[in-house]
Design a protein around this motif. Structure first.
Motif, PDB file in Angstrom:
ATOM      1  N   ARG A 122       0.810  -1.215   0.000  1.00 51.53           N
ATOM      2  CA  ARG A 122       0.000   0.000   0.000  1.00 51.53           C
ATOM      3  C   ARG A 122       0.845   1.266   0.000  1.00 51.53           C
ATOM      4  O   ARG A 122       0.376   2.336  -0.378  1.00 51.53           O
ATOM      5  CB  ARG A 122      -0.910  -0.003   1.234  1.00 51.53           C
ATOM      6  N   SER A 123       2.090   1.177   0.466  1.00 48.55           N
ATOM      7  CA  SER A 123       2.961   2.350   0.492  1.00 48.55           C
ATOM      8  C   SER A 123       4.404   1.896   0.337  1.00 48.55           C
ATOM      9  O   SER A 123       4.723   0.710   0.484  1.00 48.55           O
ATOM     10  CB  SER A 123       2.787   3.124   1.808  1.00 48.55           C
ATOM     11  N   GLY A 124       5.297   2.856   0.049  1.00 53.32           N
ATOM     12  CA  GLY A 124       6.693   2.512  -0.164  1.00 53.32           C
ATOM     13  C   GLY A 124       6.874   1.778  -1.478  1.00 53.32           C
ATOM     14  O   GLY A 124       6.104   1.941  -2.426  1.00 53.32           O
ATOM     15  N   ASP A 125       7.919   0.941  -1.551  1.00 50.44           N
ATOM     16  CA  ASP A 125       8.127   0.141  -2.748  1.00 50.44           C
ATOM     17  C   ASP A 125       6.911  -0.754  -2.973  1.00 50.44           C
ATOM     18  O   ASP A 125       6.402  -1.366  -2.025  1.00 50.44           O
ATOM     19  CB  ASP A 125       9.375  -0.740  -2.601  1.00 50.44           C
ATOM     20  N   PRO A 126       6.412  -0.866  -4.226  1.00 47.57           N
ATOM     21  CA  PRO A 126       5.257  -1.725  -4.493  1.00 47.57           C
ATOM     22  C   PRO A 126       5.476  -3.158  -4.025  1.00 47.57           C
ATOM     23  O   PRO A 126       4.553  -3.824  -3.578  1.00 47.57           O
ATOM     24  CB  PRO A 126       5.113  -1.651  -6.020  1.00 47.57           C
ATOM     25  N   ILE A 127       6.728  -3.629  -4.156  1.00 51.34           N
ATOM     26  CA  ILE A 127       7.088  -4.979  -3.740  1.00 51.34           C
ATOM     27  C   ILE A 127       8.372  -4.895  -2.931  1.00 51.34           C
ATOM     28  O   ILE A 127       9.312  -4.188  -3.310  1.00 51.34           O
ATOM     29  CB  ILE A 127       7.279  -5.914  -4.954  1.00 51.34           C
ATOM     30  N   LEU A 128       8.427  -5.620  -1.827  1.00 60.19           N
ATOM     31  CA  LEU A 128       9.614  -5.591  -0.980  1.00 60.19           C
ATOM     32  C   LEU A 128      10.851  -6.074  -1.730  1.00 60.19           C
ATOM     33  O   LEU A 128      10.780  -6.956  -2.596  1.00 60.19           O
ATOM     34  CB  LEU A 128       9.397  -6.466   0.257  1.00 60.19           C
ATOM     35  N   SER A 129      11.997  -5.488  -1.381  1.00 52.78           N
ATOM     36  CA  SER A 129      13.304  -5.884  -1.920  1.00 52.78           C
ATOM     37  C   SER A 129      13.409  -5.653  -3.418  1.00 52.78           C
ATOM     38  O   SER A 129      14.220  -6.292  -4.094  1.00 52.78           O
ATOM     39  CB  SER A 129      13.601  -7.367  -1.595  1.00 52.78           C
ATOM     40  N   LEU A 130      12.613  -4.743  -3.950  1.00 46.95           N
ATOM     41  CA  LEU A 130      12.676  -4.469  -5.383  1.00 46.95           C
ATOM     42  C   LEU A 130      13.855  -3.556  -5.717  1.00 46.95           C
ATOM     43  O   LEU A 130      14.432  -3.650  -6.796  1.00 46.95           O
ATOM     44  CB  LEU A 130      11.367  -3.825  -5.840  1.00 46.95           C
ATOM     45  N   SER A 131      14.215  -2.682  -4.799  1.00 47.69           N
ATOM     46  CA  SER A 131      15.317  -1.750  -5.045  1.00 47.69           C
ATOM     47  C   SER A 131      16.662  -2.440  -4.812  1.00 47.69           C
ATOM     48  O   SER A 131      16.781  -3.343  -3.975  1.00 47.69           O
ATOM     49  CB  SER A 131      15.202  -0.534  -4.117  1.00 47.69           C
ATOM     50  N   ASN A 132      17.680  -1.997  -5.533  1.00 46.75           N
ATOM     51  CA  ASN A 132      19.017  -2.549  -5.367  1.00 46.75           C
ATOM     52  C   ASN A 132      19.639  -2.098  -4.050  1.00 46.75           C
ATOM     53  O   ASN A 132      19.428  -0.966  -3.612  1.00 46.75           O
ATOM     54  CB  ASN A 132      19.933  -2.097  -6.511  1.00 46.75           C
ATOM     55  N   PRO A 133      20.441  -2.944  -3.408  1.00 49.91           N
ATOM     56  CA  PRO A 133      21.188  -2.502  -2.224  1.00 49.91           C
ATOM     57  C   PRO A 133      22.203  -1.429  -2.608  1.00 49.91           C
ATOM     58  O   PRO A 133      22.573  -1.287  -3.784  1.00 49.91           O
ATOM     59  CB  PRO A 133      21.896  -3.783  -1.753  1.00 49.91           C
ATOM     60  N   ALA A 134      22.646  -0.692  -1.630  1.00 49.52           N
ATOM     61  CA  ALA A 134      23.644   0.352  -1.879  1.00 49.52           C
ATOM     62  C   ALA A 134      24.912  -0.257  -2.467  1.00 49.52           C
ATOM     63  O   ALA A 134      25.381  -1.306  -2.004  1.00 49.52           O
ATOM     64  CB  ALA A 134      23.954   1.081  -0.570  1.00 49.52           C
ATOM     65  N   GLY A 135      25.444   0.394  -3.496  1.00 48.03           N
ATOM     66  CA  GLY A 135      26.689  -0.061  -4.109  1.00 48.03           C
ATOM     67  C   GLY A 135      26.520  -1.017  -5.267  1.00 48.03           C
ATOM     68  O   GLY A 135      27.498  -1.380  -5.928  1.00 48.03           O
ATOM     69  N   ILE A 136      25.301  -1.465  -5.528  1.00 46.84           N
ATOM     70  CA  ILE A 136      25.047  -2.394  -6.640  1.00 46.84           C
ATOM     71  C   ILE A 136      24.564  -1.590  -7.838  1.00 46.84           C
ATOM     72  O   ILE A 136      23.489  -0.984  -7.795  1.00 46.84           O
ATOM     73  CB  ILE A 136      24.012  -3.460  -6.254  1.00 46.84           C
ATOM     74  N   THR A 137      25.346  -1.582  -8.895  1.00 45.50           N
ATOM     75  CA  THR A 137      24.972  -0.844 -10.099  1.00 45.50           C
ATOM     76  C   THR A 137      24.079  -1.710 -10.979  1.00 45.50           C
ATOM     77  O   THR A 137      23.987  -2.935 -10.805  1.00 45.50           O
ATOM     78  CB  THR A 137      26.203  -0.432 -10.891  1.00 45.50           C
TER      79      THR A 137
ATOM     80  N   LEU B 100       4.206   2.958 -12.497  1.00 43.99           N
ATOM     81  CA  LEU B 100       2.808   2.549 -12.388  1.00 43.99           C
ATOM     82  C   LEU B 100       2.145   3.141 -11.153  1.00 43.99           C
ATOM     83  O   LEU B 100       1.032   3.659 -11.214  1.00 43.99           O
ATOM     84  CB  LEU B 100       2.727   1.021 -12.323  1.00 43.99           C
ATOM     85  N   MET B 101       2.824   3.072 -10.023  1.00 45.72           N
ATOM     86  CA  MET B 101       2.234   3.484  -8.747  1.00 45.72           C
ATOM     87  C   MET B 101       2.116   4.995  -8.598  1.00 45.72           C
ATOM     88  O   MET B 101       1.421   5.475  -7.698  1.00 45.72           O
ATOM     89  CB  MET B 101       3.062   2.923  -7.585  1.00 45.72           C
ATOM     90  N   ASP B 102       2.757   5.747  -9.461  1.00 41.31           N
ATOM     91  CA  ASP B 102       2.738   7.210  -9.357  1.00 41.31           C
ATOM     92  C   ASP B 102       1.482   7.759 -10.029  1.00 41.31           C
ATOM     93  O   ASP B 102       1.492   8.184 -11.183  1.00 41.31           O
ATOM     94  CB  ASP B 102       3.993   7.791 -10.001  1.00 41.31           C
ATOM     95  N   ILE B 103       0.375   7.763  -9.277  1.00 36.51           N
ATOM     96  CA  ILE B 103      -0.891   8.223  -9.859  1.00 36.51           C
ATOM     97  C   ILE B 103      -0.956   9.745  -9.951  1.00 36.51           C
ATOM     98  O   ILE B 103      -1.922  10.284 -10.504  1.00 36.51           O
ATOM     99  CB  ILE B 103      -2.102   7.689  -9.074  1.00 36.51           C
ATOM    100  N   SER B 104       0.053  10.450  -9.434  1.00 37.91           N
ATOM    101  CA  SER B 104       0.055  11.919  -9.554  1.00 37.91           C
ATOM    102  C   SER B 104       0.170  12.360 -11.003  1.00 37.91           C
ATOM    103  O   SER B 104      -0.095  13.515 -11.333  1.00 37.91           O
ATOM    104  CB  SER B 104       1.207  12.515  -8.731  1.00 37.91           C
ATOM    105  N   ARG B 105       0.538  11.433 -11.884  1.00 31.90           N
ATOM    106  CA  ARG B 105       0.639  11.741 -13.315  1.00 31.90           C
ATOM    107  C   ARG B 105      -0.736  11.819 -13.977  1.00 31.90           C
ATOM    108  O   ARG B 105      -0.854  12.258 -15.114  1.00 31.90           O
ATOM    109  CB  ARG B 105       1.494  10.692 -14.016  1.00 31.90           C
ATOM    110  N   GLU B 106      -1.756  11.335 -13.279  1.00 31.52           N
ATOM    111  CA  GLU B 106      -3.112  11.399 -13.822  1.00 31.52           C
ATOM    112  C   GLU B 106      -3.627  12.837 -13.748  1.00 31.52           C
ATOM    113  O   GLU B 106      -3.179  13.645 -12.924  1.00 31.52           O
ATOM    114  CB  GLU B 106      -4.041  10.485 -13.026  1.00 31.52           C
ATOM    115  N   SER B 107      -4.606  13.152 -14.589  1.00 33.94           N
ATOM    116  CA  SER B 107      -5.172  14.502 -14.597  1.00 33.94           C
ATOM    117  C   SER B 107      -5.955  14.758 -13.314  1.00 33.94           C
ATOM    118  O   SER B 107      -6.411  13.826 -12.640  1.00 33.94           O
ATOM    119  CB  SER B 107      -6.099  14.678 -15.800  1.00 33.94           C
TER     120      SER B 107
END
Length: 484
Positions: free
Chosen positions: A230-245, A292-299
């Protein structure tokens, strides 16, 4: 012969090859039979061949009118008597004991069999050219009355929330069967390469049936529903850890993919294909999911129509996200709103929940229609069962003026995707207790949904433990009156 010698000789019998082959013949036969059956794939699950996406779009049995589904699941069971099924007879006999012939052999969880009849205080009016009769609690749904089909004659086999929710979602009251969304994605695949084929969104409380409502059962786990947070990342652990390109991640995924594909060739285990798909999907979702989750782009007009507020968690936001998901090719989107279990103060409870859900649900129909998506998107609204025409009052439990569980009759509505718009199907008796015309069982609903997607429900099967399973088990009839 001493005691130790006897023990030694007895022990040798259990470690000798002669004893093993003589005494374990049946066991060896079973092992050999299992090996042969596995070679013939009699009981073995099948994995997607190397390089084949298990979510690749696949043709159904015939051309269906619906290509995707949005299921608005009102968990907890909304009262049909407050929303859809007006009964003047209830008002006439409000407070009187229920007629004995209606409740013969009935059992209830929280009320006595002879509880008093209870009439709603909501007013009902006819709406649209179709003349659909709706409660004043649903002013926004009234605006799209000509686009929906009301089914007032639903019935189910389950009485309590968890088994009833699982039954409505999987066609069985027991845990372990695939959910409808899993069957649909198994049969049709997905049109999205950057998002899961089956997405789950939730608001209010958690469901009684839990993850079994969107689980894949014995189907490969690639087809299970993916809950978005419902908030934060849509799915847990989706973002890369620090230092991983991104380059480091891509190289790691490529190496893992080669190892997994090699293992898949050797074992044929479909769960390895699921693992490969999950890694690749997660990589693609790192860019697709936040967008997808950024609904602020809607009118502003669209946000106002739904009552959606960027950055917040709500049923309104989830309805808007459902439209965004199907636009991006997601096959099955299920919204759970668990807040309808009104054992006490049903009038107030319905008012509160309609304030949260009526506008967004109607806006979803309007939005899909104006974007040209409603014709091939099937929208479903409903809970797991209905509520009793009798009142529930229990001072010890702090309950008053509520309604108990009622599996014999309840109401759902459907729209789009080949559904005949502007119709009301089915009737109940004068008290709203039993279905009297055009009974629609849960299995019948499932058979009809699959038909709209292009499937013969008797032929969409999966072999498991020597049996061909299907969503409708061994029942289900097509409800032809619902078809456009």
């Amino acid at each position: 012969m001493n005691y130790r010698t006897e023990i030694y000789r007895e022990a040798r019998k259990f470690i000798s090859r002669r004893w093993f082959f003589r005494e374990c013949g049946v066991g060896l036969g079973a092992i050999a039979l299992a090996s042969l059956l596995d070679q013939d794939k009699v009981f073995a699950a099948t994995a997607a061949p190397k390089g084949v996406d298990p979510f690749a779009p696949r043709p159904p049995h015939f051309a269906g009118k619906a290509k995707r589904v949005i299921y608005l699941f009102m968990a907890g069971a909304p009262s049909q008597l407050e929303l859809f099924d007006y009964k003047p007879t209830l008002a006439k006999y409000d407070g009187h004991p229920v007629p004995a012939e209606l409740v013969k052999d009935q059992r209830y969880a929280f009320i006595p069999r002879d509880a008093a009849l209870f009439a709603t205080t909501y007013k009902f009016n006819k709406h649209g050219q179709c003349g659909a009769e709706l409660s004043e609690a649903l002013p926004h749904l009234a605006e799209v009355a000509d686009d929906i089909a009301l089914v007032k004659s639903m019935t189910t086999d389950a009485f309590n929330h968890a088994p009833a929710q699982i039954f409505m979602n999987t066609g069985a009251t027991q845990f372990g069967r695939p959910s409808m969304g899993s069957w649909v994605t198994y049969g049709l695949g997905s049109e999205s390469q950057a998002l899961p084929g089956f997405v789950v969104l939730s608001s209010a409380g958690g469901t009684s049936g839990g993850a079994s409502n969107w689980g894949c059962g014995f189907l490969p786990t690639v087809y299970q529903g993916v809950p978005f947070r419902r908030s934060g990342d849509p799915i847990l652990s989706l973002s890369n850890p620090a230092g991983i390109t991104q380059k480091m991640q891509r190289e790691s995924l490529d190496a893992l993919k080669k190892l997994n594909e090699h293992h898949l060739e050797i074992t044929g285990d479909p769960e390895i294909a699921t693992r490969i798909n999950a890694f690749e999907m997660a990589y693609r979702m790192q860019s697709s999911a936040p967008e997808l989750m950024d609904i602020s782009r809607e009118s502003k007009e669209t946000l106002a129509m739904y009552g959606a507020e960027p950055g917040k968690s709500s049923f309104a936001n989830n309805c808007l996200l459902a439209r965004r998901l199907v636009e991006r090719g997601v096959r099955f989107v299920q919204l759970y709103h668990e807040a309808w279990d009104h054992h006490s103060e049903v009038i107030k409870g319905v008012k509160d929940q309609c304030a949260l859900t009526d506008r967004p649900a109607a806006a979803l129909i309007k939005d899909l229609k104006q974007r040209g998506l409603l014709d091939d998107t099937l929208v479903i609204w409903g809970g797991e069962f209905g509520r009793t025409p009798m009142v529930e009052t229990n001072e010890a439990a702090g309950r008053k003026m509520g309604r108990d569980h009622h599996p014999q009759a309840f109401t759902m509505w459907l729209a789009g995707g080949g559904i005949k718009p502007g119709i009301t199907l089915g009737e109940t008796d004068d008290f709203g207790f039993h279905v009297t015309r055009d009974r629609v069982h849960v299995h019948d609903l499932h058979a009809t949904i699959l038909y709209l997607l292009g499937f013969d429900h008797k032929k969409l099967t999966y072999r498991f433990q020597g049996r061909d399973f299907r969503l409708t088990d061994v029942a289900g009839e097509l409800v032809e009156k619902l078809l456009a």
